[in-house]
Design an enzyme around this catalytic site. Structure first.
Site, PDB file in Angstrom:
ATOM      1  N   CYS A   3       0.882  -1.181   0.000  1.00  0.00           N
ATOM      2  CA  CYS A   3       0.000   0.000   0.000  1.00  0.00           C
ATOM      3  C   CYS A   3       0.912   1.221   0.000  1.00  0.00           C
ATOM      4  CB  CYS A   3      -0.910  -0.008   1.224  1.00  0.00           C
ATOM      5  SG  CYS A   3      -1.760  -1.591   1.504  1.00  0.00           S
ATOM      6  N   ALA A   4       1.517   1.512  -1.142  1.00  0.00           N
ATOM      7  CA  ALA A   4       2.724   2.325  -1.186  1.00  0.00           C
ATOM      8  C   ALA A   4       2.524   3.833  -1.122  1.00  0.00           C
ATOM      9  CB  ALA A   4       3.524   1.979  -2.443  1.00  0.00           C
ATOM     10  N   ALA A   5       1.386   4.350  -1.570  1.00  0.00           N
ATOM     11  CA  ALA A   5       1.206   5.807  -1.606  1.00  0.00           C
ATOM     12  C   ALA A   5       1.219   6.382  -0.186  1.00  0.00           C
ATOM     13  CB  ALA A   5      -0.097   6.158  -2.306  1.00  0.00           C
ATOM     14  N   GLY A  10       4.371   7.218  -0.942  1.00  0.00           N
ATOM     15  CA  GLY A  10       5.668   6.795  -1.448  1.00  0.00           C
ATOM     16  C   GLY A  10       6.852   7.063  -0.546  1.00  0.00           C
ATOM     17  N   GLY A  11       6.642   7.669   0.611  1.00  0.00           N
ATOM     18  CA  GLY A  11       7.748   8.011   1.499  1.00  0.00           C
ATOM     19  C   GLY A  11       8.556   6.812   1.948  1.00  0.00           C
ATOM     20  N   LYS A  12       7.885   5.711   2.295  1.00  0.00           N
ATOM     21  CA  LYS A  12       8.613   4.526   2.765  1.00  0.00           C
ATOM     22  C   LYS A  12       9.328   3.834   1.607  1.00  0.00           C
ATOM     23  CE  LYS A  12       5.941   3.686   6.970  1.00  0.00           C
ATOM     24  NZ  LYS A  12       5.028   4.836   6.885  1.00  0.00           N
ATOM     25  N   GLU A  56      -0.531   0.351  -5.216  1.00  0.00           N
ATOM     26  CA  GLU A  56      -1.504   1.247  -4.573  1.00  0.00           C
ATOM     27  C   GLU A  56      -2.863   1.067  -5.244  1.00  0.00           C
ATOM     28  OE1 GLU A  56      -3.654   3.301  -2.366  1.00  0.00           O
ATOM     29  OE2 GLU A  56      -1.527   3.201  -1.816  1.00  0.00           O
ATOM     30  N   ASP A  99      -5.631  -4.826  -6.042  1.00  0.00           N
ATOM     31  CA  ASP A  99      -6.202  -5.017  -4.716  1.00  0.00           C
ATOM     32  C   ASP A  99      -5.200  -5.820  -3.903  1.00  0.00           C
ATOM     33  OD1 ASP A  99      -7.595  -5.854  -2.431  1.00  0.00           O
ATOM     34  OD2 ASP A  99      -9.504  -5.907  -3.490  1.00  0.00           O
ATOM     35  N   CYS A 129      -1.208   4.451  10.950  1.00  0.00           N
ATOM     36  CA  CYS A 129      -0.983   5.746  11.599  1.00  0.00           C
ATOM     37  C   CYS A 129      -2.200   6.112  12.438  1.00  0.00           C
ATOM     38  CB  CYS A 129      -0.653   6.837  10.574  1.00  0.00           C
ATOM     39  SG  CYS A 129      -1.781   6.914   9.180  1.00  0.00           S
TER      40      CYS A 129
END
Length: 353
Positions: free
Chosen positions: A165-167, A169-171, A188, A219, A291
């Site tokens: 679940c990349a967006a 993209g910071g990680k 994503e 998905d 988060c």
């Protein structure tokens, strides 16, 4: 932060008013779940977890935030992650001059020299860089604690990595500061966030590296069946009830709708974790992160996975907490494999970015 073993199988946003609907909901729920830890002392803001197949699986749980800090953007600290592909030597000098210090250096058994992150001892935020096609950005602003799950992955050159679940993209960017993977799959499911992810990668990654990066819009719950046992490392930064952004939502009706749907999120998170476990090769490592401070989305999700997967064994992570104590203040979670980071003056804390 939680550890477990698995056997062989922009500034303008900060000025927004607090959303009373969300704050009232948080006060009710978190006072019940956390007691004085919410109302008087601290408030969980960022939770990370990780699992390792065959060798170990980790659950990483990070960031308790004081309620007053969570609701006061002027108190938030933003770490500066330098981009090794367009290294800002002059900015680094300026950060030293302004009293910033490097995070983690020499404190962890695994800490790549190529990862450079700076943080001020007092709340301070330098301006974000604008996206410009063809020009790589020199730095990325983030919550320092969001680097803990990245470091927990212990990424090595040549490994196959999935950011499920990349967006935004910071990680993914942070992972690429650590090592050069043989293959990085950034996925994503949300189409709007997917465009954000693509822009982030374009802003930080040079063209030669683009050949080893795949971006998809699948998905995440289907990834494990589609690509079983393919990846050495998997990051699941799961969709969650994002406490910070919810608190500063200007749309009360939308906030109320989110709250009503909140109880469905743990089901999704568990399904994503199960899919991620399937996508890991034996001996692989997975990090789960959210988060939110919601117990249902954190401890309860972790417990469900531990209780339903007989080949996962909790692992003591106290040593990692000890070695990071210079930058973070830790407290127990109540689970034998868990730790929490609490805000403390002069140490890294703040809402995840």
């Amino acid at each position: 932060m939680m550890l477990a073993r698995l056997t062989a199988k922009p500034e303008g946003k900060l000025a927004k008013q607090l959303c009373k609907v969300v704050l009232d909901h948080f006060d009710t729920q978190y006072s019940r779940e956390l007691g004085e830890a919410w109302s008087a002392a601290s408030d969980v803001l960022n939770t990370h977890g990780s699992l390792r197949t065959h060798i170990r699986h980790r659950f990483l749980k990070c960031i308790i935030e004081n309620r007053d800090i969570l609701t006061s953007p002027s108190c938030w600290q933003h770490a500066v992650l330098l981009n090794r592909f367009n290294y800002p030597f002059e900015l680094e000098k300026d950060l030293h001059f302004k009293g910033y210090h490097t995070l983690f250096q020499g404190s962890l058994p695994y800490y790549p020299k190529s990862l450079k992150c700076y943080l001020s001892r007092i709340p301070h935020r330098i301006p974000s860089e604008r996206h410009q096609i063809g020009n790589l950005k020199k730095y990325y602003l983030l919550n320092a604690a969001s680097l803990l799950p990245v470091l927990a992955l212990e990424l090595r050159d040549g490994e196959k990595v999935l950011d499920l679940c990349a967006a935004p993209g910071g990680k993914s960017i942070a992972l690429l500061q650590c090592a050069c993977p043989g293959y990085l799959h950034c996925n994503e499911y949300d189409s709007l966030r997917l465009r954000w992810l693509r822009q982030t990668l374009e802003s930080f990654i040079p063209e030669p590296l683009e050949n080893v990066i795949k971006v998809s819009e699948l998905d995440g719950r289907e990834m494990g069946d589609a690509q079983p046992e393919k990846f050495d490392k998997v990051l699941v930064d799961a969709p969650c009830s994002n406490d910070r952004s919810w608190l500063f939502s200007s749309d009360s009706q939308k906030a109320a709708c989110r709250i009503s749907q909140r109880r469905k999120l743990p089901i999704l998170q568990i399904e994503l974790l199960r899919s991620a476990i399937k996508a890991l090769r034996p001996g692989g490592l997975l990090v789960y992160s959210t988060c939110t401070l919601s117990k249902a989305e954190n401890q309860d999700v972790i417990s469900e996975i531990l209780n339903s997967c007989s080949n996962i064994m909790p692992v003591n992570i106290e040593e990692m907490a000890r070695t990071c104590s210079q930058d973070f203040a830790f407290v127990p979670t109540g689970q034998e494999c868990g730790l929490l980071v609490i805000p403390e003056k002069g140490k890294a804390w703040g809402p995840i970015c």
